[in-house]
Design a protein around this motif. Structure first.
Motif, PDB file in Angstrom:
ATOM      1  N   THR A 150     -16.162  -0.079  40.664  1.00 56.44           N
ATOM      2  CA  THR A 150     -16.864   0.304  41.061  1.00 56.44           C
ATOM      3  C   THR A 150     -17.996  -0.716  41.536  1.00 56.44           C
ATOM      4  O   THR A 150     -18.027  -1.575  40.078  1.00 56.44           O
ATOM      5  N   PRO A 151     -19.142  -1.201  41.754  1.00 58.53           N
ATOM      6  CA  PRO A 151     -20.587  -1.638  41.246  1.00 58.53           C
ATOM      7  C   PRO A 151     -20.836  -2.334  40.167  1.00 58.53           C
ATOM      8  O   PRO A 151     -21.351  -2.546  39.331  1.00 58.53           O
ATOM      9  N   GLU A 152     -20.899  -0.456  39.778  1.00 59.18           N
ATOM     10  CA  GLU A 152     -21.981  -0.523  39.083  1.00 59.18           C
ATOM     11  C   GLU A 152     -20.825  -0.871  37.417  1.00 59.18           C
ATOM     12  O   GLU A 152     -21.346  -1.154  36.902  1.00 59.18           O
ATOM     13  N   SER A 153     -19.430  -0.528  37.473  1.00 60.44           N
ATOM     14  CA  SER A 153     -18.706  -0.902  36.520  1.00 60.44           C
ATOM     15  C   SER A 153     -18.469  -2.437  36.591  1.00 60.44           C
ATOM     16  O   SER A 153     -18.348  -2.665  35.549  1.00 60.44           O
ATOM     17  N   ARG A 154     -18.134  -3.436  37.688  1.00 57.50           N
ATOM     18  CA  ARG A 154     -18.336  -4.057  37.932  1.00 57.50           C
ATOM     19  C   ARG A 154     -19.613  -5.035  37.063  1.00 57.50           C
ATOM     20  O   ARG A 154     -19.516  -6.156  36.244  1.00 57.50           O
ATOM     21  N   LEU A 155     -20.810  -4.468  37.468  1.00 56.96           N
ATOM     22  CA  LEU A 155     -22.037  -4.979  36.249  1.00 56.96           C
ATOM     23  C   LEU A 155     -21.911  -4.930  35.080  1.00 56.96           C
ATOM     24  O   LEU A 155     -22.773  -5.163  34.425  1.00 56.96           O
ATOM     25  N   ASP A 156     -21.390  -3.723  34.293  1.00 55.70           N
ATOM     26  CA  ASP A 156     -20.962  -3.418  33.422  1.00 55.70           C
ATOM     27  C   ASP A 156     -20.497  -4.140  32.414  1.00 55.70           C
ATOM     28  O   ASP A 156     -20.990  -4.510  31.103  1.00 55.70           O
ATOM     29  N   LYS A 157     -19.412  -4.409  33.163  1.00 54.91           N
ATOM     30  CA  LYS A 157     -18.543  -5.624  32.403  1.00 54.91           C
ATOM     31  C   LYS A 157     -19.455  -7.022  32.833  1.00 54.91           C
ATOM     32  O   LYS A 157     -18.719  -7.704  31.540  1.00 54.91           O
ATOM     33  N   GLN A 158     -20.327  -7.405  32.973  1.00 53.00           N
ATOM     34  CA  GLN A 158     -20.596  -8.800  32.957  1.00 53.00           C
ATOM     35  C   GLN A 158     -21.299  -8.628  31.126  1.00 53.00           C
ATOM     36  O   GLN A 158     -21.521 -10.093  31.219  1.00 53.00           O
ATOM     37  N   GLY A 159     -21.672  -7.663  30.479  1.00 55.33           N
ATOM     38  CA  GLY A 159     -22.426  -8.006  29.609  1.00 55.33           C
ATOM     39  C   GLY A 159     -21.536  -7.754  28.980  1.00 55.33           C
ATOM     40  O   GLY A 159     -21.808  -6.666  27.218  1.00 55.33           O
ATOM     41  N   LYS A 160     -20.743  -7.041  28.346  1.00 54.83           N
ATOM     42  CA  LYS A 160     -19.920  -6.198  27.298  1.00 54.83           C
ATOM     43  C   LYS A 160     -18.871  -7.383  26.641  1.00 54.83           C
ATOM     44  O   LYS A 160     -18.170  -8.110  26.892  1.00 54.83           O
ATOM     45  N   MET A 161     -18.960  -6.503  25.332  1.00 54.40           N
ATOM     46  CA  MET A 161     -18.091  -7.272  24.065  1.00 54.40           C
ATOM     47  C   MET A 161     -17.395  -6.215  23.838  1.00 54.40           C
ATOM     48  O   MET A 161     -17.900  -4.775  23.903  1.00 54.40           O
ATOM     49  N   ILE A 162     -16.101  -6.385  22.937  1.00 52.59           N
ATOM     50  CA  ILE A 162     -15.628  -5.224  22.498  1.00 52.59           C
ATOM     51  C   ILE A 162     -14.815  -5.515  21.045  1.00 52.59           C
ATOM     52  O   ILE A 162     -14.750  -7.131  21.029  1.00 52.59           O
ATOM     53  N   ILE A 163     -14.433  -4.906  20.473  1.00 51.17           N
ATOM     54  CA  ILE A 163     -14.233  -4.989  19.005  1.00 51.17           C
ATOM     55  C   ILE A 163     -12.904  -5.819  18.702  1.00 51.17           C
ATOM     56  O   ILE A 163     -13.170  -6.482  17.985  1.00 51.17           O
ATOM     57  N   THR A 194     -23.103 -11.205  15.782  1.00 56.79           N
ATOM     58  CA  THR A 194     -23.116 -10.292  16.875  1.00 56.79           C
ATOM     59  C   THR A 194     -22.497  -8.679  16.948  1.00 56.79           C
ATOM     60  O   THR A 194     -23.038  -7.653  17.086  1.00 56.79           O
ATOM     61  N   VAL A 195     -21.043  -8.870  16.463  1.00 57.49           N
ATOM     62  CA  VAL A 195     -20.048  -7.996  16.574  1.00 57.49           C
ATOM     63  C   VAL A 195     -20.683  -7.056  15.112  1.00 57.49           C
ATOM     64  O   VAL A 195     -20.582  -5.857  15.480  1.00 57.49           O
ATOM     65  N   GLN A 196     -20.909  -7.713  13.982  1.00 58.58           N
ATOM     66  CA  GLN A 196     -21.257  -7.257  13.122  1.00 58.58           C
ATOM     67  C   GLN A 196     -22.187  -6.553  13.233  1.00 58.58           C
ATOM     68  O   GLN A 196     -22.415  -5.907  12.631  1.00 58.58           O
ATOM     69  N   LYS A 197     -23.571  -7.528  14.178  1.00 54.86           N
ATOM     70  CA  LYS A 197     -25.125  -6.503  13.619  1.00 54.86           C
ATOM     71  C   LYS A 197     -25.377  -6.042  14.801  1.00 54.86           C
ATOM     72  O   LYS A 197     -25.782  -4.838  14.318  1.00 54.86           O
ATOM     73  N   TYR A 198     -23.997  -5.135  16.433  1.00 50.92           N
ATOM     74  CA  TYR A 198     -24.258  -4.412  17.113  1.00 50.92           C
ATOM     75  C   TYR A 198     -22.907  -3.675  17.120  1.00 50.92           C
ATOM     76  O   TYR A 198     -22.825  -2.043  17.397  1.00 50.92           O
ATOM     77  N   ILE A 199     -21.656  -3.872  16.646  1.00 46.88           N
ATOM     78  CA  ILE A 199     -21.058  -2.707  16.767  1.00 46.88           C
ATOM     79  C   ILE A 199     -20.349  -2.282  15.434  1.00 46.88           C
ATOM     80  O   ILE A 199     -19.729  -0.882  15.601  1.00 46.88           O
TER      81      ILE A 199
END
Length: 396
Positions: A150-163, A194-199
């Protein structure tokens, strides 16, 4: 646990190579450990070829080396990431999982036997990963857009990092080691920070993913794609964190990374089921229907042995041995030809859904599966434990 465990896996490795014949095993197996083959194009493409290299590193048998060579043309095609070739061959475009595909294969091959083609593929993969670095948020973007988003999920992925990214980041550390270009080291180290700080949460548990505003880098909050809910702790993600921070310490000697790995390890050990198993999610309701994830246990065992290597603390080796003993006692697949897989009882999913507890708990994609990445890390952990002089992909 005896050294016979390694020999048993090697027997399956040789026999599987006769079955696969240059084709890849499916990312998912079956309840009984039988494995079908499939065409490449997924984030799991590196694990079977990497197992061949692990076997070669152990015994230096040229048969396994030659078997690995069957996969090099595919890896060369995949790293080119050409849209026409991708469409024709059914390859997914490369994302942050290039480390799983190319570090465990071409980089590892270059470490075992220096080779210009392998080094070039590894460096091109590292450049691809570096291109995903978001300067504003100091993180590596995880996923690409997928058909049906969806347009929402595409926008969501632009700023996503994962463990999961923490096991891909060593590709950047290796590229710095090979080239001396500081941009590789800088992006890798800042992403780990960044992973250390937020995840990583205060208690040592982890989010699966974390979102940022892709333009400003403003942190927006943690999410899950595979755990029980957004504030729970997906066990395979916890294992990625444990192992990933330990590897980051290897390449930087930063004590804060080591301390974070230990914090994640402590959470892991205190959260296991009484049996010693890792549930698919540590916060999911603990009842008779709770899936186990043997792949998470394999990854965690590698992380514990990495901590033991660099701290010398016996408790980490003891934790790894307990983990591997439990895998062998309760989750080992039957012998060949009944099963080609090494392990049973891996779990993939579920995708998080709002709804009743029943929907959230049991709408997983696959449980009780043989997972090729679980097999890879199980093999690596056994080699670490019984054959510490064997060269691994991380030894540069």
């Amino acid at each position: 646990m005896s050294t016979n465990s390694v020999q048993q896996l090697l027997t399956k490795l040789y026999r599987n190579s006769l079955i696969f014949q240059g084709v890849l095993p499916r990312p998912l197996g079956s309840v009984k450990g039988k494995i079908a083959t499939f065409q490449p194009g997924h984030w799991t493409d590196g694990f079977w070829p990497a197992m061949l290299l692990l076997g070669y590193s152990y015994g230096k048998d040229p048969v396994l080396w030659d078997e690995f060579q069957r996969y090099v043309p595919m890896l060369a095609e995949r790293v080119a990431d050409d849209p026409e070739i991708n469409q024709m061959k059914g390859y997914l475009a490369l994302d942050h999982d290039v480390g799983f595909i190319f570090h465990l294969t071409c980089v590892y091959k270059d470490l075992l036997e220096p080779d210009e083609e392998s080094q070039a593929i590894g460096l091109k993969a590292a450049e691809s990963l570096l291109s995903r670095y978001n300067e504003a948020g100091a993180f590596l973007k995880a996923w690409n857009d997928w058909e049906g988003d969806t347009p929402e999920s595409r926008l969501d992925k632009q700023g996503k990092m994962i463990i999961d990214s923490l096991i891909n980041v060593p590709l950047l550390f290796w590229a710095f080691h090979r080239t001396g270009k500081v941009e590789f080291q800088r992006a890798a180290e800042r992403h780990v920070e960044t992973v250390q700080k937020y995840i990583v949460r205060h208690d040592g548990s982890t989010y699966h993913t974390y979102n940022f505003d892709p333009l400003s880098g403003e942190p927006l909050g943690g999410r899950t794609g595979q755990g029980y809910d957004h504030e729970s702790c997906w066990s395979r993600g916890q294992a990625w964190a444990l192992y990933g921070f330990a590897l980051a310490y290897r390449y930087t000697r930063r004590k804060d990374f080591l301390d974070t790995a230990i914090k994640c390890a402590d959470y892991w050990v205190t959260s296991l089921l009484p049996s010693g198993d890792a549930p698919w999610d540590f916060n999911a309701p603990r009842n008779e229907r709770l899936p186990i994830d043997s792949s998470a246990m394999s990854i965690a065992a590698c992380g514990m042995l990495e901590l033991w290597k660099f701290t010398g603390e016996q408790r980490f080796q003891d934790m790894a041995i307990a983990d591997l003993n439990r895998l062998q006692a309760a989750h080992l697949a039957p012998a060949f030809p009944q099963a080609e897989a090494f392990l049973l009882h891996g779990t993939v999913g579920p995708a998080y859904q709002r709804g009743s507890e029943e929907e959230r708990m049991f709408n997983y994609v696959h449980a009780n599966q043989s997972l090729i990445y679980g097999d890879y890390f199980y093999f690596e952990a056994l080699l670490r434990l019984h054959n510490p002089d064997v060269l691994l992909p991380w030894d540069f």
